[in-house]
Design a protein around this motif. Structure first.
Motif, PDB file in Angstrom:
ATOM      1  N   SER A   6     -49.887 -11.226   8.549  1.00  0.00           N
ATOM      2  CA  SER A   6     -49.831 -10.166   9.540  1.00  0.00           C
ATOM      3  C   SER A   6     -48.561 -10.294  10.360  1.00  0.00           C
ATOM      4  N   PRO A   7     -48.080  -9.176  10.922  1.00  0.00           N
ATOM      5  CA  PRO A   7     -46.949  -9.291  11.851  1.00  0.00           C
ATOM      6  C   PRO A   7     -47.343 -10.163  13.036  1.00  0.00           C
ATOM      7  N   ARG A   8     -46.436 -10.970  13.472  1.00  0.00           N
ATOM      8  CA  ARG A   8     -46.688 -11.795  14.660  1.00  0.00           C
ATOM      9  C   ARG A   8     -45.504 -11.641  15.607  1.00  0.00           C
ATOM     10  N   PHE A 233     -38.770  -7.269  17.803  1.00  0.00           N
ATOM     11  CA  PHE A 233     -39.109  -7.993  16.585  1.00  0.00           C
ATOM     12  C   PHE A 233     -39.552  -7.090  15.441  1.00  0.00           C
ATOM     13  N   ALA A 234     -39.611  -5.786  15.678  1.00  0.00           N
ATOM     14  CA  ALA A 234     -39.880  -4.842  14.589  1.00  0.00           C
ATOM     15  C   ALA A 234     -38.553  -4.360  14.009  1.00  0.00           C
ATOM     16  N   PRO A 235     -38.500  -4.094  12.707  1.00  0.00           N
ATOM     17  CA  PRO A 235     -37.261  -3.557  12.129  1.00  0.00           C
ATOM     18  C   PRO A 235     -36.910  -2.199  12.744  1.00  0.00           C
ATOM     19  N   ALA A 284     -43.758  -1.804   7.134  1.00  0.00           N
ATOM     20  CA  ALA A 284     -45.017  -1.187   6.716  1.00  0.00           C
ATOM     21  C   ALA A 284     -46.205  -1.810   7.434  1.00  0.00           C
ATOM     22  N   ALA A 285     -46.169  -3.117   7.619  1.00  0.00           N
ATOM     23  CA  ALA A 285     -47.258  -3.783   8.306  1.00  0.00           C
ATOM     24  C   ALA A 285     -47.321  -3.363   9.770  1.00  0.00           C
ATOM     25  N   VAL A 286     -46.149  -3.241  10.406  1.00  0.00           N
ATOM     26  CA  VAL A 286     -46.101  -2.809  11.809  1.00  0.00           C
ATOM     27  C   VAL A 286     -46.587  -1.369  11.923  1.00  0.00           C
ATOM     28  N   GLU A 287     -46.176  -0.520  10.982  1.00  0.00           N
ATOM     29  CA  GLU A 287     -46.580   0.880  11.011  1.00  0.00           C
ATOM     30  C   GLU A 287     -48.090   1.024  10.888  1.00  0.00           C
ATOM     31  N   GLY A 288     -48.720   0.075  10.180  1.00  0.00           N
ATOM     32  CA  GLY A 288     -50.156   0.128   9.997  1.00  0.00           C
ATOM     33  C   GLY A 288     -50.948  -0.283  11.204  1.00  0.00           C
ATOM     34  N   ARG A 289     -50.289  -0.745  12.259  1.00  0.00           N
ATOM     35  CA  ARG A 289     -50.975  -1.164  13.481  1.00  0.00           C
ATOM     36  C   ARG A 289     -51.463   0.045  14.275  1.00  0.00           C
TER      37      ARG A 289
END
Length: 289
Positions: A6-8, A233-235, A284-289
């Protein structure tokens, strides 16, 4: 403890003795939570906080947020009971402060498994002393259950007799040593906290520095720090778009039998493609939050 992590980006400490704070954490835009039984809890409140934190971690009421419990340090009167309670509660991870050696990791893992910890419960090791810096690689490689290193920069500065200054020059050697250890062993690594919750400009500058150094995210002490931390920390969109161009250009070149490709005037190799794929997976993982 397998699969895409998961994103941290943001990992927020919440005081285990504060029931209202634990409830508020259910709605905060943080990637992960550290429900704290250590520094934020007075000695006479340790047992009550332990019961409250264990119930919170077991509740399943924190949505996508990764939920961890920070136990008291090895050698303290509360450590063993904290580990047993955490094992029963089944958090995503147990955060262990004052980890100075790989033997500490193996002892913690053994205690958790003896108490019936689920396979999904990882160990996060806090490295916050000069001894830990010299042992960082061995600590990170001590057991597969250990997945994350967490910098304890306040304790580290204290041990070094160093000052807290913009740019953190007194800590850069230690930060780099821990980063090298994490990358050499395939672990996630989180930066330490920023103490002045009113100074958001200084906090954001430290987030930028941490990301440039290579940290995966940062530990936080106040919800107002979440927005700049998550953003840094997100792209960025430009980074995502460039990553897509790199992958498309490289795939096209490969299909045509060409070994050299350029994107935006720069030569692209396999290492750039791997980084581009990492960026897109994180986005993609951040977008899914």
């Amino acid at each position: 403890m397998t699969g895409t992590p998961s994103p941290r980006r943001s990992v927020l400490y919440m005081p285990g003795a504060n029931e209202r704070a634990l409830e508020k954490a259910r709605s905060l835009p943080t990637d992960a939570l550290i429900l704290d039984l250590e520094d934020s809890v007075a000695p006479d409140a340790k047992k009550e906080a332990r019961d409250r934190v264990a119930a919170a971690a077991a509740s399943g009421e924190y949505g996508h947020r990764e939920v961890t419990i920070r136990v008291n340090a090895p050698g303290t009167p509360w450590h063993a009971d904290d580990l047993r309670a955490a094992a029963e509660a089944g958090p995503d991870a147990v955060v262990v402060p004052k980890v100075d050696s790989p033997e500490t990791v193996t002892a913690v893992v053994a205690a958790l498994e003896a108490a019936g910890a689920q396979d999904r419960t990882a160990v996060w090791a806090m490295v916050e002393t000069p001894a830990a810096m010299f042992e960082a690689r061995r600590i990170a490689a001590a057991d597969p259950r250990l997945t994350v290193l967490v910098m304890g920069t306040n304790d580290l500065a204290k041990e070094l007799h160093a000052e807290h200054v913009p740019g953190r020059e007194p800590l850069l050697t230690a930060l780099s040593m821990a980063l090298l250890a994490a990358r050499a062993t395939g672990k996630v690594i989180l930066d330490g906290v920023y103490n002045d919750v009113q100074d958001l400009a200084g906090f954001e500058a430290e987030c930028v520095q941490a990301r440039q150094l290579g940290f995966d995210g940062k530990t936080l002490i106040h919800p107002r720090q979440l927005e700049p931390c998550n953003r840094v920390f997100a792209p960025a969109q430009a980074e995502v778009e460039r990553s897509r161009r790199i992958i498309e250009a490289f795939d096209q070149a490969t299909s045509q039998g060409r070994g050299v490709v350029t994107v935006d005037g720069r030569m692209i190799e396999n290492l750039h493609v791997e980084e581009a794929r990492r960026v897109l997976a994180l986005a993609a993982a951040v977008e899914g939050r």
